[in-house]
Design an enzyme around this catalytic site. Structure first.
Site, PDB file in Angstrom:
ATOM      1  N   GLY A  60      -3.462   3.672  -2.095  1.00  0.00           N
ATOM      2  CA  GLY A  60      -3.496   2.648  -3.133  1.00  0.00           C
ATOM      3  C   GLY A  60      -3.067   1.331  -2.521  1.00  0.00           C
TER       4      GLY A  60
ATOM      5  N   ALA B 272       0.832  -1.197   0.000  1.00  0.00           N
ATOM      6  CA  ALA B 272       0.000   0.000   0.000  1.00  0.00           C
ATOM      7  C   ALA B 272       0.871   1.253   0.000  1.00  0.00           C
ATOM      8  CB  ALA B 272      -0.902   0.005   1.238  1.00  0.00           C
ATOM      9  N   ASP B 273       0.283   2.343  -0.424  1.00  0.00           N
ATOM     10  CA  ASP B 273       0.930   3.648  -0.331  1.00  0.00           C
ATOM     11  C   ASP B 273      -0.150   4.696  -0.093  1.00  0.00           C
ATOM     12  OD1 ASP B 273       3.733   4.896  -0.750  1.00  0.00           O
ATOM     13  OD2 ASP B 273       2.319   6.284  -1.682  1.00  0.00           O
ATOM     14  N   THR B 274       0.143   5.648   0.782  1.00  0.00           N
ATOM     15  CA  THR B 274      -0.826   6.670   1.174  1.00  0.00           C
ATOM     16  C   THR B 274      -0.264   8.060   0.945  1.00  0.00           C
ATOM     17  OG1 THR B 274      -1.709   5.210   2.898  1.00  0.00           O
ATOM     18  CG2 THR B 274      -2.224   7.556   3.104  1.00  0.00           C
TER      19      THR B 274
END
Length: 182
Positions: free
Chosen positions: A102, A65-67
C-alpha cells in the site's frame, strides 16, 4: 520535494535507481492488523497512518508505504525471530503467494492511497535450505521473511506483476501518481 517517510534502505534505493529525487523523514506509527481486515485494506491503512505521522511542509509530497505477503489468506509481516522466519518460508516453499504494498502520497489537502499486488512463486525448499537462509540473517526485516533481490532470489522461479513491489515499493505506480501532483 518528495519526502520518503520510511527508513527502508530498499525503498530509498528503488527511488534513487529510478532517478526520483527525495529526502527521508520517517515517523513512527503502530502496525497492528485489525481482526477481519483484508490485506489490501490493511496496507493501505498503514500507509495512510504512516503519512499522518510525518510533518509536511509547503511544497512537499510525502510518500509512505507498507508491504505484506499473503499466502492462503494469512498475512505474513516481518518475522518475530528465526523460528518465525523458518515457519514463513515453509509456508511459501513450492507455492504461490501474493505481495501487496500500500502506498500513500500526500501534499497539502491532496492525498492518493493505492495498492499494488504481485504474484510470486517459490520453488520447493529443503529444511537445510531454509535453515541456511534463516542463518544468513537476511529474512529478519523483510515481509514474508525473504528478499527477492538477495539470497532468496534463487528460490523464486517466476513472478506476475511488479518486481519492485516485491522489493518494497511499486515505483511505476508511485511515479504515475506523482505526475498527478504536478
Amino acid at each position: 520535494m518528495l519526502v520518503l517517510g520510511s527508513k527502508s534502505p530498499r525503498r530509498a534505493e528503488i527511488l534513487r535507481s529510478a532517478g526520483i529525487p527525495f529526502i527521508v523523514r520517517a515517523g513512527d506509527s503502530a502496525e497492528e492488523h485489525r481482526p477481519g481486515e483484508a490485506a489490501t485494506d490493511y496496507v493501505r491503512r498503514l500507509a495512510r497512518e504512516k503519512a499522518d505521522a510525518i510533518e509536511i511542509h509547503d511544497g512537499e509530497i510525502i510518500l509512505t508505504a507498507d508491504t505484506v505477503v499473503v499466502v492462503d489468506g494469512e498475512i505474513l509481516e516481518k518475522p518475530l525471530d528465526a523460528e518465525d522466519a523458518a515457519r514463513m518460508l515453509r509456508l511459501l516453499a513450492g507455492r504461490e503467494h501474493q505481495v501487496i504494498t500500500g502506498i500513500c502520497l500526500r501534499a497539502g489537502d491532496r492525498e492518493i492511497v493505492d495498492a499494488c499486488r504481485t504474484r510470486v512463486h517459490f520453488t520447493p525448499l529443503t529444511d537445510a535450505a531454509i535453515a541456511a537462509y534463516v542463518a544468513s540473517g537476511e529474512p529478519m526485516d523483510k515481509a514474508g521473511a525473504y528478499a527477492i533481490q538477495g539470497l532468496a532470489s534463487k528460490f523464486i522461479d517466476r513472478i506476475e506483476g511488479d518486481y519492485f513491489n516485491v522489493v518494497g515499493l511499486p515505483v511505476s505506480l508511485v511515479y504515475r501518481h506523482l505526475q498527478e501532483f504536478r
